[in-house]
Write a protein that holds these residues in place. Sequence first.
Motif, PDB file in Angstrom:
ATOM      1  N   HIS A  86      -9.724  34.049  63.463  1.00 39.27           N
ATOM      2  CA  HIS A  86     -10.109  35.109  62.548  1.00 39.27           C
ATOM      3  C   HIS A  86     -11.381  34.702  61.815  1.00 39.27           C
ATOM      4  CE1 HIS A  86      -5.828  37.003  62.290  1.00 39.27           C
ATOM      5  NE2 HIS A  86      -6.468  37.310  63.396  1.00 39.27           N
ATOM      6  N   VAL A  87     -12.371  35.578  61.856  1.00 38.60           N
ATOM      7  CA  VAL A  87     -13.687  35.295  61.312  1.00 38.60           C
ATOM      8  C   VAL A  87     -14.044  36.322  60.244  1.00 38.60           C
ATOM      9  CG1 VAL A  87     -16.141  35.010  61.895  1.00 38.60           C
ATOM     10  CG2 VAL A  87     -14.378  34.387  63.567  1.00 38.60           C
ATOM     11  N   ILE A  88     -14.743  35.870  59.199  1.00 39.63           N
ATOM     12  CA  ILE A  88     -15.270  36.795  58.207  1.00 39.63           C
ATOM     13  C   ILE A  88     -16.790  36.671  58.181  1.00 39.63           C
ATOM     14  CG2 ILE A  88     -13.197  36.712  56.769  1.00 39.63           C
ATOM     15  CD1 ILE A  88     -14.807  34.875  54.858  1.00 39.63           C
ATOM     16  N   SER A 112     -12.171  37.207  66.443  1.00 36.68           N
ATOM     17  CA  SER A 112     -12.073  38.543  65.877  1.00 36.68           C
ATOM     18  C   SER A 112     -12.635  38.539  64.463  1.00 36.68           C
ATOM     19  CB  SER A 112     -10.604  39.000  65.860  1.00 36.68           C
ATOM     20  OG  SER A 112     -10.472  40.243  65.197  1.00 36.68           O
ATOM     21  N   ILE A 113     -13.676  39.350  64.219  1.00 35.40           N
ATOM     22  CA  ILE A 113     -14.205  39.500  62.863  1.00 35.40           C
ATOM     23  C   ILE A 113     -13.328  40.501  62.133  1.00 35.40           C
ATOM     24  CG2 ILE A 113     -16.175  40.200  61.473  1.00 35.40           C
ATOM     25  CD1 ILE A 113     -18.011  39.303  63.654  1.00 35.40           C
ATOM     26  N   ILE A 114     -12.611  40.031  61.138  1.00 37.57           N
ATOM     27  CA  ILE A 114     -11.607  40.860  60.475  1.00 37.57           C
ATOM     28  C   ILE A 114     -12.135  41.577  59.243  1.00 37.57           C
ATOM     29  CG2 ILE A 114      -9.651  39.507  61.313  1.00 37.57           C
ATOM     30  CD1 ILE A 114      -9.670  38.128  58.519  1.00 37.57           C
ATOM     31  N   ALA A 115     -13.205  41.052  58.632  1.00 40.59           N
ATOM     32  CA  ALA A 115     -13.737  41.676  57.416  1.00 40.59           C
ATOM     33  C   ALA A 115     -15.145  41.193  57.149  1.00 40.59           C
ATOM     34  CB  ALA A 115     -12.838  41.374  56.215  1.00 40.59           C
ATOM     35  N   GLU A 132     -14.589  46.756  58.036  1.00 37.17           N
ATOM     36  CA  GLU A 132     -14.836  47.292  56.702  1.00 37.17           C
ATOM     37  C   GLU A 132     -15.556  46.266  55.825  1.00 37.17           C
ATOM     38  OE1 GLU A 132     -12.475  49.366  52.911  1.00 37.17           O
ATOM     39  OE2 GLU A 132     -11.340  48.496  54.582  1.00 37.17           O
ATOM     40  N   VAL A 133     -16.501  46.755  55.033  1.00 38.41           N
ATOM     41  CA  VAL A 133     -17.224  45.894  54.095  1.00 38.41           C
ATOM     42  C   VAL A 133     -16.488  45.920  52.753  1.00 38.41           C
ATOM     43  CG1 VAL A 133     -19.392  45.438  52.917  1.00 38.41           C
ATOM     44  CG2 VAL A 133     -19.412  46.409  55.238  1.00 38.41           C
ATOM     45  N   HIS A 146      -5.162  36.427  55.951  1.00 35.40           N
ATOM     46  CA  HIS A 146      -5.394  36.491  57.392  1.00 35.40           C
ATOM     47  C   HIS A 146      -5.590  35.116  58.027  1.00 35.40           C
ATOM     48  CE1 HIS A 146      -5.842  40.910  57.681  1.00 35.40           C
ATOM     49  NE2 HIS A 146      -6.301  40.808  56.445  1.00 35.40           N
ATOM     50  N   HIS A 147      -5.446  34.069  57.225  1.00 34.86           N
ATOM     51  CA  HIS A 147      -5.605  32.699  57.731  1.00 34.86           C
ATOM     52  C   HIS A 147      -6.950  32.541  58.461  1.00 34.86           C
ATOM     53  CE1 HIS A 147      -1.416  32.025  56.702  1.00 34.86           C
ATOM     54  NE2 HIS A 147      -1.098  33.105  57.386  1.00 34.86           N
TER      55      HIS A 147
END
Length: 210
Positions: A86-88, A112-115, A132-133, A146-147
Amino acid sequence: MSKKRKIPNATLNRLPLYFKYFKQSESNGVDRVSSREISEALDIDSATIRRDFSYFGELGRKGYGYNVRALVKFFSEQVQGTGLKHVILVGTGNLGSALLNYKFTNIHDKMSIIAAFDNKDSIIGNVINEVEVLHTDKLEEVIKDHHAEVAILTVPGEAGVKIAERLEAAGIKGILNFTPEKLEVSKKVTVHNIDLGVEMQALLFYMKHK
C-alpha cells in the motif's frame, strides 16, 4: 553456513530493468533468452548481467540461457515481494498528479496507491485516477488504518523534511523522494532520491561525451 553476500546497490538498481525485460519477453511468448539478448535489449554488458545474476545463485545454464517464466517469477519476488504494497502520495501538484495518472501496474502489479495528500483546499476532495486527495492532517490515520509502507513525496522544497519525519513516525518504511531536499530520517527508512535537475544535467553530460 556461508556468509550471505552483500548485493551492490548498482545491481539492486538494475533488478527492475531485468524484471521488466523478462515480463515483456513472457508477454511476447518467448521461452528462453541468452545474456547476449538481454545485453542488446537493455544496453548492459553481458559480463555485468552474469555477475548480477550470480548473486542469486544459478539462474541459468550455459548453452541454454535463461528460462523466461522462471525468471519472471523469481524477479517478481525480488522486486515486488509476495504481498500487496500500500502506497501513499504526498503532494498533488503538477508532478504528483502526473504520477497518480501513471499506470504503475504496468511495472509493479503488487503496488496500490491508496490515497494522496495535500494541504490546498482547491485540491482536497479531488479524485485523480480513482485516488482521492485528502488533507495532510489525515496522513497518520490513513497510514495506520491501511498499513501503508511506502510513500511518494512530491511536496515543494523544505516541506519534504517535515513530512518525512511524520511519515517515519507513522510507520512508513520506504520513501520515493522527488524533492531536492535531504530527508532527515533514520536508517530504518529506505529513501530513493530522484532529483530531476540532476538527472537532466546527467543526460546533457552523457549526450556531450557519448
